[in-house]
Motif scaffolding. Structure first.
Motif, PDB file in Angstrom:
ATOM      1  N   GLY A  72    -114.592  44.916  16.834  1.00  0.00           N
ATOM      2  CA  GLY A  72    -114.451  43.559  16.311  1.00  0.00           C
ATOM      3  C   GLY A  72    -113.300  43.366  15.353  1.00  0.00           C
ATOM      4  N   ALA A  73    -112.735  44.465  14.843  1.00  0.00           N
ATOM      5  CA  ALA A  73    -111.655  44.350  13.853  1.00  0.00           C
ATOM      6  C   ALA A  73    -110.310  44.123  14.533  1.00  0.00           C
ATOM      7  CB  ALA A  73    -111.590  45.602  12.986  1.00  0.00           C
ATOM      8  N   LEU A  97    -121.254  35.397   9.582  1.00  0.00           N
ATOM      9  CA  LEU A  97    -121.452  36.843   9.568  1.00  0.00           C
ATOM     10  C   LEU A  97    -122.751  37.274  10.249  1.00  0.00           C
ATOM     11  CD1 LEU A  97    -120.263  37.476   5.937  1.00  0.00           C
ATOM     12  CD2 LEU A  97    -119.076  38.144   7.990  1.00  0.00           C
ATOM     13  N   LYS A 102    -123.976  38.644  12.778  1.00  0.00           N
ATOM     14  CA  LYS A 102    -123.505  39.370  13.952  1.00  0.00           C
ATOM     15  C   LYS A 102    -124.355  40.615  14.152  1.00  0.00           C
ATOM     16  CE  LYS A 102    -118.843  37.698  13.313  1.00  0.00           C
ATOM     17  NZ  LYS A 102    -117.454  37.937  13.518  1.00  0.00           N
ATOM     18  N   HIS A 116    -118.180  44.668  10.892  1.00  0.00           N
ATOM     19  CA  HIS A 116    -117.420  43.490  10.464  1.00  0.00           C
ATOM     20  C   HIS A 116    -117.096  43.569   8.974  1.00  0.00           C
ATOM     21  CE1 HIS A 116    -115.947  39.364  10.513  1.00  0.00           C
ATOM     22  NE2 HIS A 116    -116.603  39.203   9.377  1.00  0.00           N
ATOM     23  N   SER A 140    -113.175  44.275   7.501  1.00  0.00           N
ATOM     24  CA  SER A 140    -112.459  43.168   6.851  1.00  0.00           C
ATOM     25  C   SER A 140    -111.822  43.580   5.528  1.00  0.00           C
ATOM     26  CB  SER A 140    -113.421  41.992   6.603  1.00  0.00           C
ATOM     27  OG  SER A 140    -114.409  42.383   5.660  1.00  0.00           O
TER      28      SER A 140
END
Length: 203
Positions: free
Chosen positions: A17-18, A139, A141, A147, A151
């Protein structure tokens, strides 16, 4: 179609996801990325450290080619997708490839209390860093731990450990502990900067 995953060793840890922007300039990686674009296939990012590569990495999907240069260099934007474990390295091409095993999480979800605590700590660190904390709705998720860790510019050893953990509750607990450990230092650094900026003294 080759079942081998092309590899891009980097001094970085990509989490699912990043985002990962890359400037591709080495001939072997220009060749590799061109192939991935043509075949619409991902490549694997592995952390390279002291001339060794990690056993667990994450696939990167190419989202956008921002710029192509006349000499074949490229600026691309990628995003982490699936975690994998390297089973066998293949060195037949100019770039490394590998037979990989894709990792799946064990069943289980983090408690509401753990989720809230992780979000609270993350929000405080974001504020101290001068960034706007994300709302909880953004958020919600499945892989919240990735995540939150992805971040922030966190320690690469920690990110690598997180990548290898096989349950979300275990990862979220690790993120909470890590955030709790770094927060005092973040607060102290900010306090010193404010003092220094205010009167020229850091006491």
């Amino acid at each position: 179609m080759s079942s081998l995953l092309p590899l891009f060793p980097l001094d970085a840890v990509l989490l699912p996801g990043a985002p990962l922007p890359l400037h591709v300039f080495e001939p072997r990686y220009k060749e590799m990325i061109a192939e991935c674009l043509e075949r619409k296939q991902p490549f694997g990012v592995l952390r390279a450290k002291d001339s060794e590569v990690a056993e667990i990495g994450c696939t990167a999907e190419i989202l956008n080619v921002v710029k192509k240069y006349d000499d074949g260099r490229m600026d691309i934007v990628t995003q982490g997708r699936q975690r994998f474990e390297v089973m066998q390295i293949n060195s037949e091409r100019s770039f490394l490839q590998a037979e990989v095993f894709y990792l799946r999480d064990d069943p289980g979800t983090a408690t509401r209390e753990e989720t809230s605590r992780a979000l609270e700590l993350h929000g405080e660190i974001m504020k101290l860093a001068g960034s706007e904390p994300e709302s909880e709705s953004e958020l919600s998720k499945q892989e919240l731990s990735f995540h939150l860790a992805g971040s922030l510019p966190l320690d690469l050893d920690f990110k690598q450990t997180l990548l290898g953990m096989k349950s979300e509750p275990e990862r979220l607990q690790a993120v909470i502990t890590f955030f709790e450990n770094i927060l005092p230092n973040v607060r102290r650094t900010l306090h010193v900067r404010r003092k220094a900026g205010g009167n020229g003294h850091a006491s």
